[in-house]
Scaffold this active site. Structure first.
Site, PDB file in Angstrom:
ATOM      1  N   SER A  37      17.714 -18.243  50.534  1.00 34.81           N
ATOM      2  CA  SER A  37      17.349 -19.656  50.398  1.00 34.81           C
ATOM      3  C   SER A  37      18.392 -20.399  49.564  1.00 34.81           C
ATOM      4  CB  SER A  37      15.963 -19.818  49.789  1.00 34.81           C
ATOM      5  OG  SER A  37      15.935 -19.260  48.496  1.00 34.81           O
ATOM      6  N   SER A 128      16.530 -17.491  30.346  1.00 38.98           N
ATOM      7  CA  SER A 128      17.624 -18.422  30.090  1.00 38.98           C
ATOM      8  C   SER A 128      17.506 -18.987  28.685  1.00 38.98           C
ATOM      9  CB  SER A 128      17.508 -19.550  31.113  1.00 38.98           C
ATOM     10  OG  SER A 128      18.259 -20.658  30.706  1.00 38.98           O
ATOM     11  N   TYR A 153      12.475 -26.675  35.809  1.00 37.73           N
ATOM     12  CA  TYR A 153      13.174 -25.382  35.847  1.00 37.73           C
ATOM     13  C   TYR A 153      12.985 -24.646  34.519  1.00 37.73           C
ATOM     14  CZ  TYR A 153      16.975 -22.212  34.802  1.00 37.73           C
ATOM     15  OH  TYR A 153      17.683 -21.129  34.363  1.00 37.73           O
ATOM     16  N   LYS A 157      10.858 -20.973  33.342  1.00 38.25           N
ATOM     17  CA  LYS A 157      11.353 -19.809  32.586  1.00 38.25           C
ATOM     18  C   LYS A 157      10.433 -19.534  31.396  1.00 38.25           C
ATOM     19  CE  LYS A 157      14.817 -18.732  35.172  1.00 38.25           C
ATOM     20  NZ  LYS A 157      14.704 -17.564  36.044  1.00 38.25           N
TER      21      LYS A 157
END
Ligand code: UD1
Length: 342
Positions: A37, A128, A153, A157
């Site tokens: 993807s 991250s 995003y 995480k």
């Protein structure tokens, strides 16, 4: 002795593919899943060229439970999993938050369910430095609190780490290490593997190399008026090969240690803060190419300064970065020159 099998979700992506190479080099047998993807098959070919191995690969989505279960059953017995499969574009996550939550949470939840059912208990998770947001002090160590995420995003995480912490607490057999990446850059020193953005890049270094290669007209540095020595943001840029090597150290550790360690997490960075402008200048210096760049407006949501204190990973994983920023930029450029067709 047969090699230990490690499932690598997202193994055709930038970080996953480099880690697959390191796994082979360390005697593991990686089993790759990817649904392409956000990646394409080119990196799989690169892995094959570097390692000389024919890959064990399944095309599919690890949020698809039937598919995932099938892979676990077919590949029994997997010793552990490295979970890279996730979306990672901050900007895209702001535009499509539901898609980000659905993909990044679903794939982890499905994976955890299948791991439990199939009695696979070792997991390395891609986290991250975004979990820390704008840190109160730098370098950032693992004790720094999570700040409210700047993007969906980043929130995924943080949520994934929460899920993992809870899952480890509840399941005495489950062992998890989350690795909190700072800014991975560069390419495999052979130039046979590197970052291959689909459409447009998400991160700084592919913008630099594509501009140098003439694919893009100009690099815009987002903000020159921050409270930093040269006015541009500061990051901890770590060579992708170093990052990949840390994953092997982490799985080595998980496979031999007791079950009662609790949820574990490590910063992966060099410990050096480098400004965006410094990086651009280093790129020009090591490659000798001209780069058309200018300072533009700030980008919303950017952290001003962050770099890692990697002492915990040094002490407990026996890992430290080996490459310099200049090495990473030289390797990124060598890779870009080989891929001028995008
Ligand atoms: C962000 C996330 C990081 C995540 C990564 C994945 C935050 C704080 N960081 O990293 O956790 O893993 O994305 O994609 O959410 N820049 C320019 N011009 C450009 C592109 C970037 O000046 O064309 C600057 C940015 O403003 C930033 C630096 O370069 O200061 C690095 O940017 P980027 O590579 O996008 O990474 P982060 O935003 O640090």
């Amino acid at each position: 002795m047969a090699s230990k099998k490690i499932l690598v979700t997202g193994g055709a992506g930038y970080i996953g593919a480099h880690t697959v190479v390191e796994l082979y080099a360390s005697g593991y047998l990686p089993v790759i899943i990817d649904n392409f993807s956000k990646s394409d098959r080119t990196l799989l070919q690169g892995i094959e060229k570097i390692t000389g191995k024919s890959l064990v690969f399944y095309e599919g989505d690890c949020a698809n439970k039937q598919f995932l279960k099938g892979v676990f059953q077919k590949e029994a017995k997997l010793e552990g999993v490295m979970h890279f499969a996730a979306y990672k574009s901050v900007g895209e996550s702001v535009e499509h938050p539901v898609m980000y939550y659905r993909n990044n949470l679903d794939s982890l939840l499905t994976l955890l369910e299948v791991m439990k059912e199939q009695h696979v208990n070792n997991l390395i998770f891609s986290s991250s430095c975004t979990v820390y947001g704008e840190p109160d002090s730098i370098p950032v160590d693992e004790q720094a609190p999570f700040k409210k995420a700047e993007s969906p995003y980043g929130a995924t995480k943080q949520m994934c780490e929460q899920i993992l912490e809870d899952a480890v607490k509840a399941d005495q057999n489950l062992k998890v290490i989350s690795l909190r990446y700072f800014n991975p850059i560069g390419a495999h020193p052979s130039a046979m593997l590197g970052e291959l953005p689909i459409d447009k890049p998400n991160n700084l270094v592919p913008y630099i190399t594509q501009t140098a290669a003439g694919v893009r007209k100009k690099l815009v540095i987002f903000g020159g008026d921050y409270a930093t020595p040269d006015g541009t943001c500061i990051r901890d840029f770590i060579h992708i090969a170093d990052l990949a090597a840390a994953h092997v150290k982490a799985i080595d550790k998980l496979l031999v240690e007791d079950k009662n360690k609790g949820y574990q997490y490590y910063n992966l960075g060099t410990g050096q803060g480098v400004s965006v402008l410094q990086l651009v200048k280093e790129f020009i210096e090591v490659t000798g190419v001209t780069l058309n760049y200018e300072i533009g407006p700030r980008r919303a949501g950017d952290v001003v300064k962050t770099y890692a204190n990697p002492a915990k990973a040094h002490a407990q994983l026996g890992w430290s970065s080996q490459y310099t920023t200049k090495d990473a930029l030289r390797d990124a450029w060598a890779w870009e020159k080989k891929n001028l067709n995008h």
